[in-house]
Design a protein around this motif. Structure first.
Motif, PDB file in Angstrom:
ATOM      1  N   MET A  51       8.273  18.578  41.422  1.00 42.28           N
ATOM      2  CA  MET A  51       7.220  17.576  41.330  1.00 42.28           C
ATOM      3  C   MET A  51       7.102  16.810  42.639  1.00 42.28           C
ATOM      4  SD  MET A  51       6.819  14.291  38.765  1.00 42.28           S
ATOM      5  CE  MET A  51       7.809  13.194  39.792  1.00 42.28           C
ATOM      6  N   ASP A  52       5.872  16.542  43.038  1.00 41.18           N
ATOM      7  CA  ASP A  52       5.589  15.737  44.219  1.00 41.18           C
ATOM      8  C   ASP A  52       4.944  14.432  43.767  1.00 41.18           C
ATOM      9  OD1 ASP A  52       5.314  14.958  46.811  1.00 41.18           O
ATOM     10  OD2 ASP A  52       3.791  16.437  47.360  1.00 41.18           O
ATOM     11  N   GLU A  53       5.092  13.384  44.554  1.00 44.62           N
ATOM     12  CA  GLU A  53       4.496  12.096  44.225  1.00 44.62           C
ATOM     13  C   GLU A  53       3.525  11.673  45.311  1.00 44.62           C
ATOM     14  OE1 GLU A  53       7.516   9.198  43.499  1.00 44.62           O
ATOM     15  OE2 GLU A  53       7.961   9.954  41.489  1.00 44.62           O
ATOM     16  N   VAL A  54       2.345  11.234  44.892  1.00 46.73           N
ATOM     17  CA  VAL A  54       1.317  10.755  45.800  1.00 46.73           C
ATOM     18  C   VAL A  54       1.105   9.268  45.525  1.00 46.73           C
ATOM     19  CG1 VAL A  54      -1.116  10.937  46.464  1.00 46.73           C
ATOM     20  CG2 VAL A  54       0.184  13.008  45.891  1.00 46.73           C
ATOM     21  N   ILE A  55       1.075   8.462  46.560  1.00 43.64           N
ATOM     22  CA  ILE A  55       0.830   7.033  46.413  1.00 43.64           C
ATOM     23  C   ILE A  55      -0.622   6.756  46.793  1.00 43.64           C
ATOM     24  CG2 ILE A  55       1.542   4.708  47.061  1.00 43.64           C
ATOM     25  CD1 ILE A  55       3.662   6.381  45.581  1.00 43.64           C
ATOM     26  N   THR A  56      -1.373   6.181  45.865  1.00 44.81           N
ATOM     27  CA  THR A  56      -2.786   5.886  46.098  1.00 44.81           C
ATOM     28  C   THR A  56      -2.938   4.630  46.947  1.00 44.81           C
ATOM     29  OG1 THR A  56      -2.962   4.544  44.095  1.00 44.81           O
ATOM     30  CG2 THR A  56      -3.363   6.910  43.872  1.00 44.81           C
ATOM     31  N   LYS A  57      -4.161   4.363  47.377  1.00 45.16           N
ATOM     32  CA  LYS A  57      -4.426   3.199  48.214  1.00 45.16           C
ATOM     33  C   LYS A  57      -4.089   1.892  47.506  1.00 45.16           C
ATOM     34  CE  LYS A  57      -8.065   5.415  50.948  1.00 45.16           C
ATOM     35  NZ  LYS A  57      -9.515   5.410  51.305  1.00 45.16           N
ATOM     36  N   ASP A  58      -4.201   1.886  46.167  1.00 43.94           N
ATOM     37  CA  ASP A  58      -3.885   0.661  45.427  1.00 43.94           C
ATOM     38  C   ASP A  58      -2.429   0.642  44.947  1.00 43.94           C
ATOM     39  OD1 ASP A  58      -4.139   2.632  43.548  1.00 43.94           O
ATOM     40  OD2 ASP A  58      -5.546   1.561  42.259  1.00 43.94           O
ATOM     41  N   GLY A  59      -1.611   1.556  45.466  1.00 45.47           N
ATOM     42  CA  GLY A  59      -0.183   1.512  45.205  1.00 45.47           C
ATOM     43  C   GLY A  59       0.293   2.232  43.972  1.00 45.47           C
ATOM     44  N   ARG A  60      -0.572   2.954  43.290  1.00 47.44           N
ATOM     45  CA  ARG A  60      -0.153   3.702  42.103  1.00 47.44           C
ATOM     46  C   ARG A  60       0.486   5.031  42.506  1.00 47.44           C
ATOM     47  NH1 ARG A  60      -4.164   5.720  39.760  1.00 47.44           N
ATOM     48  NH2 ARG A  60      -5.774   5.079  41.267  1.00 47.44           N
ATOM     49  N   THR A  61       1.259   5.584  41.577  1.00 46.21           N
ATOM     50  CA  THR A  61       1.875   6.893  41.779  1.00 46.21           C
ATOM     51  C   THR A  61       1.131   7.940  40.967  1.00 46.21           C
ATOM     52  OG1 THR A  61       4.074   5.981  42.191  1.00 46.21           O
ATOM     53  CG2 THR A  61       3.968   8.267  41.455  1.00 46.21           C
ATOM     54  N   LEU A  62       0.835   9.083  41.584  1.00 44.12           N
ATOM     55  CA  LEU A  62       0.277  10.246  40.900  1.00 44.12           C
ATOM     56  C   LEU A  62       1.292  11.381  41.011  1.00 44.12           C
ATOM     57  CD1 LEU A  62      -3.389  10.174  42.284  1.00 44.12           C
ATOM     58  CD2 LEU A  62      -2.608   9.361  40.043  1.00 44.12           C
ATOM     59  N   ALA A  63       1.670  11.958  39.882  1.00 45.53           N
ATOM     60  CA  ALA A  63       2.638  13.053  39.859  1.00 45.53           C
ATOM     61  C   ALA A  63       1.907  14.388  39.985  1.00 45.53           C
ATOM     62  CB  ALA A  63       3.450  13.014  38.573  1.00 45.53           C
ATOM     63  N   VAL A  64       2.374  15.232  40.882  1.00 43.10           N
ATOM     64  CA  VAL A  64       1.678  16.470  41.237  1.00 43.10           C
ATOM     65  C   VAL A  64       2.615  17.668  41.089  1.00 43.10           C
ATOM     66  CG1 VAL A  64       0.461  17.698  43.092  1.00 43.10           C
ATOM     67  CG2 VAL A  64       0.204  15.214  42.857  1.00 43.10           C
ATOM     68  N   GLU A  65       2.063  18.778  40.604  1.00 41.44           N
ATOM     69  CA  GLU A  65       2.784  20.056  40.571  1.00 41.44           C
ATOM     70  C   GLU A  65       1.917  21.114  41.249  1.00 41.44           C
ATOM     71  OE1 GLU A  65       5.775  20.701  39.520  1.00 41.44           O
ATOM     72  OE2 GLU A  65       6.300  19.032  38.183  1.00 41.44           O
ATOM     73  N   GLN A  66       2.569  22.177  41.726  1.00 46.35           N
ATOM     74  CA  GLN A  66       1.840  23.289  42.336  1.00 46.35           C
ATOM     75  C   GLN A  66       2.351  24.601  41.750  1.00 46.35           C
ATOM     76  OE1 GLN A  66       0.738  22.987  46.559  1.00 46.35           O
ATOM     77  NE2 GLN A  66       2.043  21.164  46.685  1.00 46.35           N
ATOM     78  N   TRP A  67       1.426  25.545  41.626  1.00 42.19           N
ATOM     79  CA  TRP A  67       1.717  26.835  41.008  1.00 42.19           C
ATOM     80  C   TRP A  67       1.063  27.933  41.837  1.00 42.19           C
ATOM     81  CZ3 TRP A  67       4.343  25.345  36.506  1.00 42.19           C
ATOM     82  CH2 TRP A  67       4.061  24.047  36.040  1.00 42.19           C
ATOM     83  N   GLY A  68       1.569  29.155  41.710  1.00 41.67           N
ATOM     84  CA  GLY A  68       0.938  30.289  42.363  1.00 41.67           C
ATOM     85  C   GLY A  68       1.429  30.532  43.770  1.00 41.67           C
ATOM     86  N   VAL A  69       0.502  30.831  44.687  1.00 43.17           N
ATOM     87  CA  VAL A  69       0.815  31.222  46.059  1.00 43.17           C
ATOM     88  C   VAL A  69       0.782  29.985  46.954  1.00 43.17           C
ATOM     89  CG1 VAL A  69       0.170  32.710  47.986  1.00 43.17           C
ATOM     90  CG2 VAL A  69      -0.244  33.475  45.625  1.00 43.17           C
ATOM     91  N   PRO A  70       1.903  29.590  47.548  1.00 43.60           N
ATOM     92  CA  PRO A  70       1.924  28.368  48.368  1.00 43.60           C
ATOM     93  C   PRO A  70       0.906  28.364  49.503  1.00 43.60           C
ATOM     94  CG  PRO A  70       4.157  29.093  47.893  1.00 43.60           C
ATOM     95  CD  PRO A  70       3.244  30.184  47.417  1.00 43.60           C
ATOM     96  N   THR A  71       0.626  29.543  50.066  1.00 43.02           N
ATOM     97  CA  THR A  71      -0.336  29.637  51.163  1.00 43.02           C
ATOM     98  C   THR A  71      -1.705  30.094  50.676  1.00 43.02           C
ATOM     99  OG1 THR A  71       0.377  31.907  51.615  1.00 43.02           O
ATOM    100  CG2 THR A  71       1.469  30.131  52.846  1.00 43.02           C
ATOM    101  N   GLY A  72      -1.902  30.088  49.353  1.00 39.58           N
ATOM    102  CA  GLY A  72      -3.132  30.612  48.779  1.00 39.58           C
ATOM    103  C   GLY A  72      -4.314  29.669  48.885  1.00 39.58           C
ATOM    104  N   THR A  73      -5.426  30.113  48.318  1.00 45.79           N
ATOM    105  CA  THR A  73      -6.647  29.309  48.286  1.00 45.79           C
ATOM    106  C   THR A  73      -6.449  28.134  47.333  1.00 45.79           C
ATOM    107  OG1 THR A  73      -7.989  31.284  48.689  1.00 45.79           O
ATOM    108  CG2 THR A  73      -9.123  29.336  47.829  1.00 45.79           C
ATOM    109  N   PRO A  74      -6.600  26.896  47.807  1.00 47.78           N
ATOM    110  CA  PRO A  74      -6.316  25.751  46.937  1.00 47.78           C
ATOM    111  C   PRO A  74      -7.380  25.523  45.878  1.00 47.78           C
ATOM    112  CG  PRO A  74      -7.107  25.003  49.080  1.00 47.78           C
ATOM    113  CD  PRO A  74      -6.951  26.490  49.184  1.00 47.78           C
TER     114      PRO A  74
END
Length: 403
Positions: free
Chosen positions: A1-24
């Motif tokens: 899991m990755d964490e993204v901090i928004t401009k207003d200070g909130r946390t968004l939890a992110v996951e990634q699947w598939g090909v790391p270098t693939g088409t997003p």
């Protein structure tokens, strides 16, 4: 899991699947779901060369709640995720309650969206001329009734749902949900969604069932593909028909024999469209066969070469999207390599016009080959044709002559 901090200070939890270098592709989950929700066959993303990115909407899973949020607020959250990952332009899609949130990003950031898809999506609660709950099942109709009141009422309603359980679903839905692979994905995805409590679910219900979205779907100007099941009673198909009529760039597929859960079976085709070049059959390519596409005014044969063809798909799509410049680099190099003695600008222009590539080969390591056939014998001996080889940076490095 990755964490993204928004401009207003909130946390968004992110996951990634598939090909790391693939088409997003960024996926907006349904409700109540989490970043763990996705198509249950993870190999699908690998076969299509996709880097699938999912995140918890506010209040779900590990993302900070945002009480009172509207659907349109998802646009800046998606932008924050994309900025964190270094993404410029990409496709987005959503399922069920995620559909409106995907459309929100497309409406607010059209320059960053290649294509947008929405499967089994709701229409706005204030959709003009739409009988919003007509044909809707009992559970969602009750949610729509309380959603227009206040947050406390929605919380009490969802708490009661958790205690009493949902009303029985139609057979068309039960048949899909009984598949082991779908249950194995949905169970953890739902559990993670409500693990911190019901805040995310409450805010989703209010945003989707009770308040305006905060944008007009007609603002979406990028290509849109909608899918909906004709037997859907969770989100009646009239919602998709309303959206399709409202969005000039939308194309609707209405599958009459499918219910809400039919979106699982419709997802592979949707993903192929989201990351595809028009006419590019990725399944055929990955099977080792040549595919013909129409680009730059003529047909072009496309192939994927070794190693690991799946890794070459994102590269191939990018090359086709900017094929005019790729062709120019290769033909300029061929002119410099052997222009048959010609020096004038007129001869050079004729030479470049005659050299129309017929085959494009892309390998997994990023190198490119452009093959030319049926070339005017003024430039090359009849029965022979060249192939220009380009490195990962599209710098031509070699010419070979084939017979």
């Amino acid at each position: 899991m990755d964490e993204v901090i928004t401009k207003d200070g909130r946390t968004l939890a992110v996951e990634q699947w598939g090909v790391p270098t693939g088409t997003p592709v960024i996926y907006l989950h349904g409700s109540p779901m989490s970043r763990l929700a996705r198509h249950p066959d993870d190999s699908l993303f690998e076969r299509l060369g996709i880097r699938l990115i999912t995140y918890d909407r506010p209040g779900f899973g590990c993302s900070t709640p945002l009480p009172g949020r509207q659907v349109v607020d998802a646009a800046e959250d998606v932008a924050a995720v994309a900025d964190h990952l270094g993404l410029d332009r990409f496709a987005v899609f959503g399922v069920s309650g995620g559909g409106p949130h995907a459309l929100a990003f497309a409406a607010r950031h059209p320059g960053r969206v290649t294509r947008v898809g929405a499967l089994a999506s709701l229409a706005p609660r204030d959709a003009a001329g739409l009988d919003w709950t007509a044909g809707m099942n009992e559970g969602n109709t009750r949610s729509a009734t309380v959603a227009v009141t206040d947050r406390e009422a929605v919380l009490a309603h969802l708490s009661a749902v958790g205690t009493a359980g949902l009303p029985p679903l139609p057979e068309v839905e039960r048949a899909v949900l009984s598949r082991p692979e779908i249950g194995a994905m949905l169970g953890p995805a739902f559990a993670e969604a409500v693990r911190p409590g019901l805040d995310g679910w409450v805010d989703d219900v209010r945003a989707l069932f009770g308040t305006p979205w905060g944008f007009d779907p007609a603002e979406v100007s990028v290509p849109v593909r909608l899918w909906h099941g004709g037997l859907d009673t969770l989100v009646p198909p009239a919602h998709a028909e309303w959206l399709a009529a409202r969005m000039p760039t939308a194309d609707l597929t209405l599958q009459q024999d499918a219910g809400h859960g039919g979106h699982f079976d419709a997802t592979p085709a949707m993903l192929a469209w989201l990351v595809g070049f028009p006419g590019l059959d990725t399944e055929e390519l990955l099977a080792g066969r040549s595919v013909t596409v129409h680009v730059a005014g003529r047909d072009l044969h496309v192939q994927l070469g070794a190693p690991t063809a799946v890794d070459a798909l994102p590269r191939l799509r990018a090359l086709l999207a900017d094929f005019a410049s790729v062709r120019e680099r290769a033909t300029e190099y061929l002119w410099d390599w052997d222009a048959n003695g010609g020096e004038g600008e007129r001869e050079r222009a004729d030479f470049l016009a005659a050299l129309t590539p017929t085959t494009l080969v892309v390998t997994g390591d990023g190198t490119v080959e452009l093959h030319y056939e049926e070339i005017d014998e003024k430039y090359l001996m009849d029965g022979y044709w060249p192939a220009v080889h380009l490195d990962r940076g599209l710098v031509p490095v070699e010419v070979t002559i084939e017979s």
